[in-house]
Design a protein around this motif. Structure first.
Motif, PDB file in Angstrom:
ATOM      1  N   TYR A 182      14.628   1.088  -8.029  1.00 13.17           N
ATOM      2  CA  TYR A 182      14.414   2.181  -8.983  1.00 13.17           C
ATOM      3  C   TYR A 182      15.563   3.172  -8.911  1.00 13.17           C
ATOM      4  O   TYR A 182      16.070   3.460  -7.823  1.00 13.17           O
ATOM      5  N   TRP A 231       4.874   8.331  -6.218  1.00 14.85           N
ATOM      6  CA  TRP A 231       4.446   7.221  -7.080  1.00 14.85           C
ATOM      7  C   TRP A 231       3.156   7.646  -7.774  1.00 14.85           C
ATOM      8  O   TRP A 231       2.233   8.164  -7.143  1.00 14.85           O
ATOM      9  N   ARG A 272      12.559   7.187 -14.768  1.00 18.05           N
ATOM     10  CA  ARG A 272      12.856   6.142 -13.781  1.00 18.05           C
ATOM     11  C   ARG A 272      13.294   4.863 -14.483  1.00 18.05           C
ATOM     12  O   ARG A 272      12.634   4.411 -15.420  1.00 18.05           O
ATOM     13  N   THR A 302       3.001   3.699 -15.421  1.00 19.52           N
ATOM     14  CA  THR A 302       3.862   2.515 -15.304  1.00 19.52           C
ATOM     15  C   THR A 302       3.260   1.343 -16.068  1.00 19.52           C
ATOM     16  O   THR A 302       3.951   0.649 -16.809  1.00 19.52           O
ATOM     17  N   LEU A 303       1.951   1.173 -15.915  1.00 18.15           N
ATOM     18  CA  LEU A 303       1.300   0.051 -16.597  1.00 18.15           C
ATOM     19  C   LEU A 303       1.181   0.324 -18.096  1.00 18.15           C
ATOM     20  O   LEU A 303       1.308  -0.587 -18.913  1.00 18.15           O
ATOM     21  N   SER A 313      10.842  -0.560 -17.266  1.00 16.72           N
ATOM     22  CA  SER A 313       9.708   0.267 -16.879  1.00 16.72           C
ATOM     23  C   SER A 313       9.019  -0.232 -15.620  1.00 16.72           C
ATOM     24  O   SER A 313       9.237   0.308 -14.534  1.00 16.72           O
ATOM     25  N   VAL A 314       8.216  -1.264 -15.739  1.00 16.12           N
ATOM     26  CA  VAL A 314       7.398  -1.633 -14.585  1.00 16.12           C
ATOM     27  C   VAL A 314       8.286  -2.228 -13.482  1.00 16.12           C
ATOM     28  O   VAL A 314       9.254  -2.934 -13.755  1.00 16.12           O
ATOM     29  N   GLY A 315       7.934  -1.898 -12.253  1.00 15.20           N
ATOM     30  CA  GLY A 315       8.746  -2.361 -11.133  1.00 15.20           C
ATOM     31  C   GLY A 315       8.259  -3.690 -10.602  1.00 15.20           C
ATOM     32  O   GLY A 315       7.339  -3.735  -9.788  1.00 15.20           O
ATOM     33  N   LYS A 321       6.836  -7.021  -3.663  1.00 13.72           N
ATOM     34  CA  LYS A 321       8.231  -6.650  -3.928  1.00 13.72           C
ATOM     35  C   LYS A 321       9.183  -7.489  -3.091  1.00 13.72           C
ATOM     36  O   LYS A 321      10.255  -7.860  -3.552  1.00 13.72           O
ATOM     37  N   SER A 341      -2.564   4.668 -15.438  1.00  8.46           N
ATOM     38  CA  SER A 341      -1.249   4.546 -14.795  1.00  8.46           C
ATOM     39  C   SER A 341      -0.133   4.521 -15.840  1.00  8.46           C
ATOM     40  O   SER A 341      -0.148   3.699 -16.757  1.00  8.46           O
ATOM     41  N   LYS A 345      -2.495  -1.300  -4.094  1.00 12.59           N
ATOM     42  CA  LYS A 345      -3.420  -0.267  -4.589  1.00 12.59           C
ATOM     43  C   LYS A 345      -4.789  -0.322  -3.926  1.00 12.59           C
ATOM     44  O   LYS A 345      -5.277   0.718  -3.450  1.00 12.59           O
ATOM     45  N   ASN A 373       9.311   5.057  -3.963  1.00 10.72           N
ATOM     46  CA  ASN A 373       9.188   4.807  -5.395  1.00 10.72           C
ATOM     47  C   ASN A 373       8.689   6.128  -5.967  1.00 10.72           C
ATOM     48  O   ASN A 373       7.587   6.543  -5.596  1.00 10.72           O
ATOM     49  N   TYR A 407       8.663  -1.139   0.218  1.00  8.24           N
ATOM     50  CA  TYR A 407      10.035  -1.514  -0.178  1.00  8.24           C
ATOM     51  C   TYR A 407      10.984  -1.635   1.019  1.00  8.24           C
ATOM     52  O   TYR A 407      12.198  -1.585   0.853  1.00  8.24           O
TER      53      TYR A 407
HETATM   54  N1  GLU Z   1       4.530  -0.334  -8.361  1.00 10.21           N
HETATM   55  C1  GLU Z   1       5.194  -0.793  -9.533  1.00 10.21           C
HETATM   56  C2  GLU Z   1       5.783   0.355 -10.327  1.00 10.21           C
HETATM   57  O1  GLU Z   1       5.766   1.478  -9.879  1.00 10.21           O
HETATM   58  C3  GLU Z   1       4.279  -1.655 -10.330  1.00 10.21           C
HETATM   59  C4  GLU Z   1       3.383  -0.991 -11.322  1.00 10.21           C
HETATM   60  C5  GLU Z   1       2.316  -0.210 -10.696  1.00 10.21           C
HETATM   61  O2  GLU Z   1       1.515  -0.824 -10.000  1.00 10.21           O
HETATM   62  O3  GLU Z   1       2.323   0.993 -10.863  1.00 10.21           O
HETATM   63  O4  GLU Z   1       6.294   0.135 -11.389  1.00 10.21           O
END
Ligand code: GLU
Length: 397
Positions: A324, A125, A373, A16-17, A37-39, A238, A14, A101, A175, A206
């Motif tokens: 975002y 996403w 983003r 984002t992570l 970065s991370v949401g 969220k 991922s 997830k 997202n 969201y």
């Molecule tokens: N959903 C959030 C994001 O897009 C958290 C990180 C992830 O799980 O991808 O940043």
């Protein structure tokens, strides 16, 4: 040794992570980097929710729970969906798991056989694409445009359907775009889904973070027929600043929920009992703090949008919801910044982090290679500093 699974090896980590890990590493090395970065909301979990978690421990609610969730949390989710959108689900039509997830994974597993196609509007996403692959499905990416508010048109949807199409992945508010589908638009999409016998996974994670008093329409409210073929996905992360508690849910027909639950019973099993107790309070207790957080996100959105609009070389896409904001890089693509040619968002994000000391998420893995983003679930102070750094970064390039 024999090779590892082809399917597993084809899954990419991922973004984002990964960016968040890189950001945290730089921070721990003492580098003055700022992260967008991370949401995840920068607010703490509201006090009454934390107390419910503490009580759960003190009252020894520390044993296994039923796989699809405790009766209390399933009822709390069903009641919340009714109170928020007038949706009529029974607790037996709710399943809870450890975040959005796993819920999405099991929802896909429930619908998809290997080779089945899932229509995925881009930008998407990052995890949707990989999750579809992980269940052996085929993601059919349909690219939407900024001019169209990144909304999938009914014509685009119709054109992407083949005899193998099983489902549509719908994410409103989205997202990473922050866009919402209007009621009228959703009705047109719903008609195509009904005409072509498609399931819909409607990720509405969201839905409580909407700006400008814009109307949000929950997809399964459109009709009984649509509700029957929709798996609605939501969660606590969220809305209630509960990302670490890991609570996601699905609402769907009893039959779908039963299959999801059977699958979960052999994999993740029930969800953390303490997190479920806290989530029960989140969904059924006072909702006042959501509005406080939502207003803060809206103020930040306004500031971020205004500042970014005034910076030459990039332009922001004004989000209607979420936390975002996409930044369009079209004018920078092909240019050289600090000795590096910017071919796509990955290049930009790398150079911006190295030279500008700001972490943003490149949307290459989100099906939008010319965008990055920005998460504005960070303090106003950091947003101001981030904009100052962006201005300087582009000016001195
Ligand atoms: N959903 C959030 C994001 O897009 C958290 C990180 C992830 O799980 O991808 O940043």
């Amino acid at each position: 040794m024999k090779a590892l699974s082809n399917l597993a090896q084809s899954v990419r980590a991922s973004t984002t992570l990964a960016i968040d890990t890189q950001f945290n590493k730089m921070r721990s090395e003492g580098i003055d980097v700022i992260g967008f970065s991370v949401g995840q909301p920068d607010f703490p979990t509201p006090e009454h929710i934390k107390q419910a978690g503490i009580r759960a421990i003190q009252e020894n609610l520390t044993k296994y729970t039923p796989t699809p969730g405790t009766p209390a949390v399933r009822k709390a989710v069903a009641d919340r969906l009714d109170a928020d959108w007038g949706l009529d689900y029974t607790p037996e039509e709710i399943v809870v798991s450890g975040g959005g997830k796993p819920i999405l994974y099991v929802a896909l597993k429930t619908l998809i056989d290997p080779g089945d196609e899932v229509i995925l509007p881009a930008p998407y996403w990052v995890s949707y694409y990989e999750l579809i692959k992980m269940v052996g499905g085929v993601p059919v990416v349909v690219t939407t445009t900024e001019e169209n508010g990144f909304n999938l048109t009914p014509e685009q949807l119709q054109a992407a359907i083949t005899p193998k199409t099983k489902a549509l992945m719908l994410n409103s508010p989205s997202n990473p775009t922050g866009m919402i589908y209007s009621r009228e638009h959703l009705e047109d999409i719903a008609k195509v889904c009904l005409d072509n016998d498609l399931y819909v996974i409607a990720d509405e994670m969201y839905s409580k973070l909407v700006f400008d008093n814009k109307e949000f329409v929950s997809f399964p409210t459109l009709s009984k027929e649509i509700k029957a073929r929709t798996i609605l996905v939501g969660g606590a992360s969220k809305t209630y600043a509960m990302t670490g508690w890991r609570i996601g849910f699905a609402a769907a027909s009893k039959e779908i929920v039963q299959v999801m639950s059977n699958y979960l019973s052999h994999s993740l099993s029930g969800t953390c009992s303490i997190a479920q107790a806290a989530a029960t309070e989140a969904f059924s207790g006072s909702q006042d703090e959501i509005e406080v957080m939502r207003q803060a996100f809206e103020t930040r959105r306004n500031y971020l949008y205004e500042r970014m609009s005034a910076i030459p070389g990039v332009h922001p896409v004004r989000p209607e919801a979420t936390f975002y904001m996409l930044m369009n890089l079209d004018q920078l693509i092909g240019k050289t910044l600090y000795g590096d040619v910017i071919h796509d968002a990955d290049d930009f994000a790398r150079v911006f982090l190295r030279e500008g000391l700001v972490a943003v998420v490149p949307c290459t893995g989100f099906g939008a290679p010319n965008y990055v983003r920005w998460s504005f679930a960070v303090s106003m102070e950091n947003i101001k500093e981030g904009m100052d750094r962006l201005e300087k970064f582009l000016k001195n390039a």
